[in-house]
Design an enzyme around this catalytic site. Structure first.
Site, short mmCIF file in Angstrom:
data_model
loop_
_atom_site.label_atom_id
_atom_site.label_comp_id
_atom_site.label_asym_id
_atom_site.label_seq_id
_atom_site.Cartn_x
_atom_site.Cartn_y
_atom_site.Cartn_z
N TYR A 186 -1.04 -26.49 38.21
CA TYR A 186 -1.38 -26.59 39.63
C TYR A 186 -1.39 -25.21 40.29
O TYR A 186 -2.36 -24.83 40.95
CB TYR A 186 -0.38 -27.52 40.32
CG TYR A 186 -0.71 -27.84 41.76
CD1 TYR A 186 -1.88 -28.50 42.11
CD2 TYR A 186 0.19 -27.51 42.78
CE1 TYR A 186 -2.15 -28.82 43.42
CE2 TYR A 186 -0.09 -27.83 44.10
CZ TYR A 186 -1.25 -28.48 44.42
OH TYR A 186 -1.54 -28.78 45.73
N CYS A 187 -0.32 -24.47 40.10
CA CYS A 187 -0.23 -23.14 40.72
C CYS A 187 -1.30 -22.20 40.17
O CYS A 187 -1.92 -21.45 40.92
CB CYS A 187 1.15 -22.55 40.48
SG CYS A 187 2.49 -23.38 41.35
#
Length: 242
Positions: free
Chosen positions: A149-150
């Site tokens: 996600y990051c």
């Protein structure tokens, strides 16, 4: 006259959460809106009914679906003036458990789709348009289980900086809005109440964000008052301590 009267907008992931609030706000401000959804068909129909926006089912990880979405937006809108890249998947899992399929899925939806949408908008958007990408405070405050996600969100933040330089000559602004903890079904479904209360205490305003808080920031950037803001990543977090 509404501030966005005569403007056309495409919002990805507009059936729930932040995307739904953005569709509601942009239509309230007078824009004609097309939004996409993948699974929440009943919710999408309700949003379309309530706002007058047009819903298109699309898997943003599928390039054929993405191309169909773009074609639908061009056919339905008076012109493209606003693109809101909102749709995303979290892909929350420990690094050791990530498979090639997990990696491909998260980056296809969160990164490649944003690149292709921004590239398309750069070709068809009317001068003076707005491109707004939704990111997350987690690119600045990473947490275990959020590697995909990051990483996928960090890339699109850089896309926006470069696109702002490339499109600025046409008066097109490109910005990122990074959300903090925003009160959505997804947030409540993945965090216990005590964790949410603790998170709220970390904000200067003492509460979780609401989806309309984020939509208001998007509306500012999409409207005439946002004309001089470009190439920025705006932390819309209620003053969350990081």
């Amino acid at each position: 006259m509404s501030v966005l009267s005569g403007k056309g907008a495409l919002v990805t992931g507009g059936s729930r959460g932040i995307g739904k609030a953005v569709v509601e706000r942009l239509t309230q401000d007078g824009a004609e809106v097309v939004f996409c959804y993948e699974h929440s068909e009943e919710a999408a129909r309700q949003v379309a009914k309530e706002t007058g926006a047009h819903a298109v089912r699309a898997d943003l990880g599928d390039q054929a679906d993405l191309a169909r979405l773009f074609a639908e937006a061009e056919a339905r809108l008076p012109g493209l003036d606003i693109l809101v890249n909102n749709a995303a998947v979290t892909g929350q899992m420990a690094m050791a458990d990530i498979t090639d399929a997990d990696y491909e899925r998260v980056f296809a939806v969160n990164t490649r789709a944003v690149f292709l949408a921004t590239q398309w908008a750069g070709q068809v958007m009317r001068d003076g348009g707005r491109i707004i990408t939704i990111s997350t405070l987690n690119t600045q405050v990473p947490a275990p289980g959020l590697m995909l996600y990051c990483g996928s969100k960090g890339a699109i933040e850089q896309f926006a900086k470069v696109a702002a330089r490339e499109l600025g000559g046409r008066g097109i602004t490109v910005n990122v809005v990074s959300s903090g903890a925003t009160d959505t079904d997804m947030l409540r479904g993945t965090n216990p109440p005590e964790a949410l209360a603790q998170t709220a205490a970390f904000t200067a305003l003492g509460r979780l964000g609401r989806t309309d808080d984020l939509a208001a920031v998007v509306a500012f950037l999409a409207g005439p008052d946002g004309r001089w803001v470009t190439g920025h990543n705006i932390n819309a977090t209620g003053g969350m301590i990081v």
